[in-house]
Scaffold this active site. Structure first.
Site, PDB file in Angstrom:
ATOM      1  CG  ASN A  62      -5.862 -30.620  15.006  1.00 38.98           C
ATOM      2  OD1 ASN A  62      -5.620 -30.792  16.180  1.00 38.98           O
ATOM      3  ND2 ASN A  62      -7.002 -31.008  14.441  1.00 38.98           N
ATOM      4  CG  ASN A  96     -15.667 -32.017  15.999  1.00 41.76           C
ATOM      5  OD1 ASN A  96     -16.868 -32.083  16.286  1.00 41.76           O
ATOM      6  ND2 ASN A  96     -14.963 -30.908  16.176  1.00 41.76           N
ATOM      7  CB  ILE A  97     -16.787 -37.025  18.426  1.00 43.74           C
ATOM      8  CG1 ILE A  97     -15.907 -36.188  19.351  1.00 43.74           C
ATOM      9  CG2 ILE A  97     -15.984 -38.124  17.770  1.00 43.74           C
ATOM     10  CD1 ILE A  97     -15.425 -36.966  20.582  1.00 43.74           C
ATOM     11  CB  CYS A 109      -9.606 -38.305  11.554  1.00 46.08           C
ATOM     12  SG  CYS A 109      -9.558 -39.691  12.705  1.00 46.08           S
ATOM     13  CB  SER A 110      -7.777 -35.719  15.337  1.00 46.53           C
ATOM     14  OG  SER A 110      -8.343 -34.594  14.689  1.00 46.53           O
ATOM     15  N   GLY A 161      -7.155 -40.880  14.628  1.00 45.10           N
ATOM     16  CA  GLY A 161      -7.230 -42.085  13.813  1.00 45.10           C
ATOM     17  C   GLY A 161      -8.016 -43.212  14.431  1.00 45.10           C
ATOM     18  CD1 TRP A 162     -10.291 -42.078  18.264  1.00 43.26           C
ATOM     19  CD2 TRP A 162      -8.453 -42.854  19.242  1.00 43.26           C
ATOM     20  NE1 TRP A 162      -9.952 -41.207  19.252  1.00 43.26           N
ATOM     21  CE2 TRP A 162      -8.821 -41.666  19.880  1.00 43.26           C
ATOM     22  CE3 TRP A 162      -7.307 -43.539  19.685  1.00 43.26           C
ATOM     23  CZ2 TRP A 162      -8.087 -41.123  20.948  1.00 43.26           C
ATOM     24  CZ3 TRP A 162      -6.594 -43.007  20.744  1.00 43.26           C
ATOM     25  CH2 TRP A 162      -6.984 -41.801  21.365  1.00 43.26           C
ATOM     26  CG  ASP A 163     -13.566 -41.263  17.119  1.00 40.69           C
ATOM     27  OD1 ASP A 163     -13.942 -42.337  17.604  1.00 40.69           O
ATOM     28  OD2 ASP A 163     -13.156 -40.312  17.802  1.00 40.69           O
TER      29      ASP A 163
END
Lengths: 664, 641
Positions: free
Chosen positions: A251, A276-277, A339-340, A342-344
């Site tokens: 990142n 990741n997702i 995380c990236s 900040g919502w998952d």
């Protein structure tokens, strides 16, 4: 309705593959604006199957076979229905309609928003006030002299995906907040998620810093320092980056990345390695496949499970939560999680940590608050992740599924620690996808406000609360040592099991298993009933011995009998909400439709319990003088007898008990 | 940390389960029972650093003073030693060896480790390191156990301390190899109940409704002349004559002729067990055997008799080379089905692999595929699904014959599991004892060879965990039907502990004739004496008797689990629950309910005017709860479920 060309197909055949059904049943298929409904022809059962359009994840149309044209419905709760339609033209119509209906393009097509928003206006408004997030912060002891509310984000000025009400360290000035938010991806600056009163340590959350390879930001550094200062007695904080280190490093090339420990002197950086997702999406598909395997060999099953990687991912998330909980509870060190965006992963890690740390979140109400706080209010992108609208499939990912599963795994290991049961988790899972309520619609608080969801739909929580009797874990006791304090689960791989209740509908019904939980509920209920009886007696003695007594006082609240009658899997179908989603097919069958499915399900699903408990109350309800207890006992009889309907555990059972009951 | 008397077997990682009844005798909270799991845990894991002060107190006292020996048990030696605990590292302490057990207790205040291992559980003792060994704790003893664990002790190199301990251990762990008696013959234990009376063949036959006009009881084997590994009393087709039996015996491996194990009361279908026919390479036939099997079929008048050969097809064929084989087409009116269950060697290796991945450390990185590679669950699945087929056939009215090669391993598993599914009597605490006595002990499962009681020959190819596998299958069934069994997991653990301990005569020797010869019944105590003198701790509170119900467990991978509380019980990270929380909560609620009932009753007695009306109106069919006594209530709760 414009999308429905063929609303009714007769002589269709349905095979509920997910319930392990072997033979298709013949009946009539209806397509309504909200549901696909299948009504069996068999006059004795007339069993109905309701599938909400928003629960359909894909509709397959395999090649036509001599017996007719096929449709396969894959649902978001992992059920699979196979439908055989005699005429290909009907099948095509239904397919086209379903594809369109299951993928609404705008929020207004969701039926929870399109039905008379003014019906039950007060009830609706009240439903949104059912949970009080500020009250929860107050419960944690916030605001206090360490953490204060900030108005920085009112009107979502600083961060449009955050809630408007936020808590920050007392020493963080507005300039620091704004500066820090400019240095964080999507402006998601560090804010308080959970405050642990026992140690004064806090769990904070944010997104990744925009550090690139060498960037730094004084305000952001001051922000982290402020977090540390808000925990007197500690001289550093943990920064938990829930991503694998490689991902975090990658990142940096995009001008993002992670905190440089040289710049932030007071932090210890920790990577947890939650994928990741996209990885999670693929992994879940694999475990769904394992759940759908027909009589797998030992090798197929165990290798399938291992190769899906799913349990490994669940373990990683739980490990993240355990790390945070230990830091906060055992070391007394505050933790900043990101995380990236900040919502998952951040939402997962923070909420798992909160569950481990705080017994309140392990209650039914507390769990609702936790989801409302860490997920809904902090801008977890529900509509994107769970495909509420037709959109980018790459945005879809089972993030909250994983959180719910972490909680399930915990409850398997610590069966007395949670006030709620598996059914509660599965019901929440269903409603995250179902779009029956406004709670999970939209992607953040601002969007929800802009779309006026609160004015157009209901909140799911009061409904769940109303049904809480169904969701209660009989093992839970607030004063039990396991229920209190910090949970310390074992996270070695052998402790993780496949969540059969969610992923394996296939074998769920064979054999109908007796569950000790049902026994517990029965005895508990009986005890409660006896307790009430006892109170009544005492009251009456009081009355007879001359002390005046008001009858209101002994009036026992009417027991809810519906809860037991309602189907166990608690899916969104058939609808049990206040909004009436029935379209044309409902009027075809009239009243029968609304009452029948309920009782039938009760008979087929609530097989196990119990007769004598029901008999208990008979003599008493004959007693005409005993007005005070009458209503209570009657309902007691009703709900008990409903559960006793069939004690036959399998085909070989001679049904002795049932016979005994009917004679009684 | 509450310690119930039930905690010992389950909760104590270092304490041998064989001792459970002792600690309940010595009071509610033996200090080690409280401390050992906790403090060991604190070493490997930061979870709980709390050590009750009581244990520190006790440590100041003589370390070994608290060991309460069994009657007849004698101290042989005690010594300072270091136990190399795989979970908490090297622990200094004292070891005590008696003629029954190895007992270790740490002397370090902060690590309360305790070991209590019956010597019978030891399969192998080896010296570790030599005179030239360097490095800390590299000189000592390695002890391999039959119950899924290994122990390692380090000793000082000076003196002859190791030699002494080694020799004593070797001698008393393997008494039969040294001309010593097994401890079962030494112990002086006395119990209220005599467990040897639990199984009376004639009573069991009578319970099944035998003899009847189709089946008779024969005493042809009363001197073990027909078959030396069978019991004396056998049930055979009424029409078969004694000389037929002799001729059939000649055609069945080791004379193990087809005899009745169980008969279905309603449809009269039977489970018959035997060994393989001696067909051989040349495909010999035996008219008597063929007619005999046909008599079995005729007894309940069905068109076809089903023969279940437990082995994989290839193995059965291969057996022809050594004179064995299987029933061919010459057996008219019979169908043969192979159940694909592997032999004792495969099972032994499978469990060995399982031990490798769970002891001392549980495999982490590829747990599921490692578990798969042991194939243990797959074997369990095959045994269970074989038994399901047998049970299903019988309950649909067809008689079955079950055999493998000799008819004492896989056959015993299949018949006993099928009987457990078919007959609710065997699911009671006493019935289960009868089942084991009958199908395993009396029918000559070779416990002595399979377990190797008191025998130093640890590499013996005859050893195999067949009985363990059976108990595992039973456990799987109790998991799937939590209310169908009167006994709980603790009984299963106790049985497995004493399978090795040699403290009771129950599992000693290979067959009844050997047991008679060694006077087991008169000179040793039965395990069931122990169990039945303290039944309440082995009872399942959720038990709901349902006679006539056939249990069909799901032998699907998704429903079979590794029996963690047995195979991984030595690992302190297995959270040892004192008692199943579900059970505990249920008992609490039952108690609460009884209390309310009592109070209500009291109220009715005192408050005569309103309650008399209540008391006087019970309708015939519905017994009023408020008027019946608590004990009636209890039966009430149980009947309907």
């Amino acid at each position: 309705m414009e999308h429905i060309r063929t609303p009714k197909v007769e002589n269709a055949r349905l095979l509920d593959r997910s319930s392990g059904q072997r033979k298709a049943s013949t009946g009539t298929l209806y397509l309504s604006a909200t549901h696909t409904i299948f009504v069996e022809n068999n006059p004795e059962t007339r069993k109905e199957t309701w599938v909400l359009h928003s629960m359909v994840s894909s509709v397959e149309r395999p090649p036509t076979i001599p017996a007719g044209s096929q449709l396969i419905l894959h649902c978001k709760d992992f059920r699979v229905f196979q439908i055989l339609i005699p005429h290909e033209r009907d099948c095509l119509d239904i397919h086209t309609s379903l594809v369109r209906l299951s993928r609404p393009e705008k929020y207004s097509e969701l039926y929870c928003l399109s039905f008379n928003p003014n019906v039950n206006k007060e009830e609706r408004e009240e439903s949104w006030n059912f949970l009080d997030l500020m009250g929860d912060y107050k419960r944690m002891g916030v605001p206090n002299n360490l953490w204060v509310a900030t108005a920085a984000n009112s009107e979502y000025r600083v961060c449009d995906t955050y809630p408007s009400e936020l808590f920050v360290p007392k020493s963080a000035t507005p300039a620091v907040i704004v500066g820090s938010s400019r240095f964080r991806s999507r402006g998601r600056f560090p804010v308080l998620s959970y405050f642990h009163q026992d140690t004064l340590a806090a769990v904070c959350r944010c997104s990744q810093p925009l550090s690139g390879f060498s960037g730094r930001c004084q305000e952001d550094e001051m922000m982290l320092l402020a977090i540390m200062k808000s925990n007197p007695g500690s001289d550093y904080i943990y920064v938990v980056d829930t991503r694998p280190k490689l991902n975090a490093m990658a990142n940096r090339a995009a001008g993002k990345g992670y905190e440089n420990e040289d710049h932030y002197t007071n932090i210890k950086l920790q990577f947890i390695g939650v994928e990741n997702i996209h990885v999670m999406r693929n992994s879940q598909q694999k475990i769904i496949d394992v759940g759908e395997m027909r009589s797998p060999s030992m090798t197929d099953f165990l290798w399938g499970l291992e190769n899906s990687g799913w349990l490994k991912h669940i373990k990683a998330i739980l490990d993240a939560g355990v790390f945070i909980a230990r830091a906060v509870a055992d070391e007394g060190i505050s933790v900043l999680v990101h995380c990236s965006d900040g919502w998952d992963r951040t939402a997962q890690a923070c909420s798992v940590a909160s569950i481990l740390l705080d017994p309140f979140y392990r209650t039914i109400k507390g769990f609702m608050v936790l989801i409302e706080k860490d997920w809904v209010s902090f801008g977890h992108k529900f509509s994107h992740r769970y495909g509420h609208l037709d959109g980018d499939p790459k945005e879809v990912s089972p993030v909250i599924d994983q959180f719910l599963e972490c909680v399930w795994q915990l409850s398997e290991q610590l069966p007395c620690a949670f006030e709620f049961n598996e059914r509660f988790l599965i019901t929440i899972h269903t409603h995250v996808y179902s779009c029956q309520y406004g709670t999970f619609l939209g992607n953040c608080q601002k969007e929800s406000r802009d779309m006026r969801f609160r004015e157009r739909s209901h909140s799911v929580w009061p409904q769940l609360w109303k049904d809480r009797a169904e969701y209660t874990n009989p093992l839970y006791k607030a004063d039990l040592s396991q229920s209190q304090g910090v949970l310390r689960p074992n996270t070695t791989p052998y402790c993780f099991k496949m969540w059969k209740g969610l992923y394996n509908h296939m074998e769920k019904l064979t054999p109908p298993r007796q569950s000790p939980a049902d026994f517990l509920c029965a005895v508990r209920e009986e005890s409660q009933q006896l307790e009430k009886e006892l109170t009544n007696h005492q009251e009456r003695i009081a009355a007879l011995t001359g002390k005046p007594i008001t009858w209101e006082k002994i009036k026992v609240p009417r027991r809810r009998m519906i809860s037991h009658l309602r189907q166990r899997h608690c899916g969104p179908d058939p609808p049990s909400t206040y909004t009436n989603p029935f379209a044309s097919p409902a009027s075809v069958n009239g009243d029968a439709l609304s009452s029948e499915p309920v009782t039938q399900k009760a008979q087929t699903k609530d097989a196990t319990l119990t007769l004598s408990l029901g008999l208990y109350s008979h003599p008493k309800s004959h007693n005409p003088d005993d007005f005070s207890t009458c209503s209570d006992l009657e309902s007691g009889v009703a709900d008990l007898s409903s559960r006793s309907s069939s004690s036959g555990e399998n085909g070989k059972d001679p049904y002795i008990d049932e016979a005994a009951f009917t004679t009684a | 940390m509450p310690v119930s008397t039930g905690s010992c077997v389950l909760s104590d990682m270092v304490h041998s389960g064989a001792e459970n009844e002792k600690c309940s005798a010595c009071g509610s909270s033996p200090p080690w029972a409280m401390t050992s799991p906790v403090s060991v845990y604190s070493n490997s894991n930061t979870l709980d650093t709390h050590i009750p002060s009581a244990s520190r107190e006790s440590l100041k006292m003589e370390l070994l003073a608290e060991v309460s020996l069994l009657p007849g048990e004698e101290r042989i030696i005690d010594k300072d030693i270091i136990y190399i605990c795989p979970f908490s590292g090297a622990v200094k302490g004292k070891v005590l060896i008696t003629n029954y057990r190895l007992y270790f207790k740490s002397s370090e205040a902060d690590v309360a480790v305790m070991l209590d291992v019956p010597l019978g559980a030891i399969s192998r003792v080896e010296k570790m390191g030599g005179a030239s060994s360097r490095g800390e704790n590299s000189y000592g003893l390695d002890i391999m156990c039959k119950d899924m664990r290994n122990l390692r002790f380090a000793l000082k190199q000076e003196g002859h301390s190791r030699r002494d301990i080694f020799e004593i251990l070797f001698r008393y762990a393997f008494p039969l190899s040294h001309g010593l008696p097994l401890f079962a013959y030494v112990t002086q234990e006395k119990y209220e109940e005599n467990g040897w009376n639990i199984y009376k063949p004639i009573e069991e036959f009578r319970r099944q409704g035998l003899p009847n006009n189709k089946w008779r009881i024969t005493f042809i084997n009363k001197n073990y002349e027909l078959c030396d590994t069978y019991p004396t009393m056998l049930a055979v087709p009424f029409k078969s004559k004694e000389e037929d039996l002799r001729r059939v015996a000649a055609f069945r491996s080791r004379g193990r002729i087809p005899v009745l194990s169980w008969i279905h009361r309603e449809n009269q279908a039977v489970i018959v067990r035997c060994s393989q026919p001696l067909v051989g390479m040349s495909g010999k036939r035996n008219k008597d055997d063929e007619r005999y099997l046909d008599l079995i079929r005729e007894a309940n008048d069905t068109a076809k008799l089903t023969i279940y050969d437990a082995r994989p097809n290839v193995n059965a064929v291969a057996n022809k080379a050594t004179g064995g084989g299987y029933e061919g087409d010459e057996y008219q009116n019979a169908e043969l089905i192979f159940l694909d269950i592997q032999n004792i060697h495969v099972m032994r290796e499978s469990l060995k692999k399982l031990k490798d991945i769970v002891y001392p450390n549980v495999e982490e990185s590829h747990w599921l595929s490692s578990l798969e590679s042991t194939h243990w669950l797959e074997h369990v699945k095959l045994v269970l699904s074989g038994a399901i087929q047998v049970a299903d056939k019988v309950s649909s009215g067809n008689s079955v014959v079950v055999h493998c090669s000799d008819g004492w391993d896989r056959t015993a598993q299949l018949t006993s599991l099928a009987m457990l599914m078919l007959d609710s009597h065997y699911r009671t605490l006493r019935g289960f004892q009868v089942l084991i006595e009958k199908e395993w002990i009396s029918f000559g499962h070779k416990f002595a060879s399979r377990i190797g009681h008191g025998d130093k020959n640890h590499a013996d190819q005859d050893r195999s965990p067949i009985f363990v596998q059976f108990i595992d299958c039973v456990w799987q069934m109790t998991k799937q039907f939590p209310t169908a069994f009167e006994f709980n997991e603790r009984l299963l653990l106790t049985i497995l502990d004493h399978l090795y301990s040699c403290r009771f005569g129950t599992f000693l020797y290979n067959c009844e004739s050997a047991r008679d010869q060694h006077e087991v019944r008169s000179k040793t105590v039965s395990l069931w004496s122990l169990v039945n003198s303290k039944m309440e701790i082995y009872l399942n509170p959720f038990y709901t008797p349902e006679s006539g119900r056939v249990l069909y467990p799901v032998a699907s991978m998704r429903h079979l689990e590794l029996w963690v509380t047995y195979y991984i019980r030595w690992n302190p990270r297995i959270r040892q629950q004192q008692q199943s929380p579900v059970e505990q909560r249920y008992k609490e609620l039952l108690a609460l309910r009884d209390e309310y009932l009592k109070k209500l009753e009291e109220l009715q007695l005192s408050d005569s005017s309103p309650s008399s009306r209540l008391a006087n109106n019970p309708t015939p069919n519905t017994s009023s709860p408020t008027t019946s006594t608590p004990s009636q209530q209890y039966t009430h709760l149980q009947t309907p479920l």
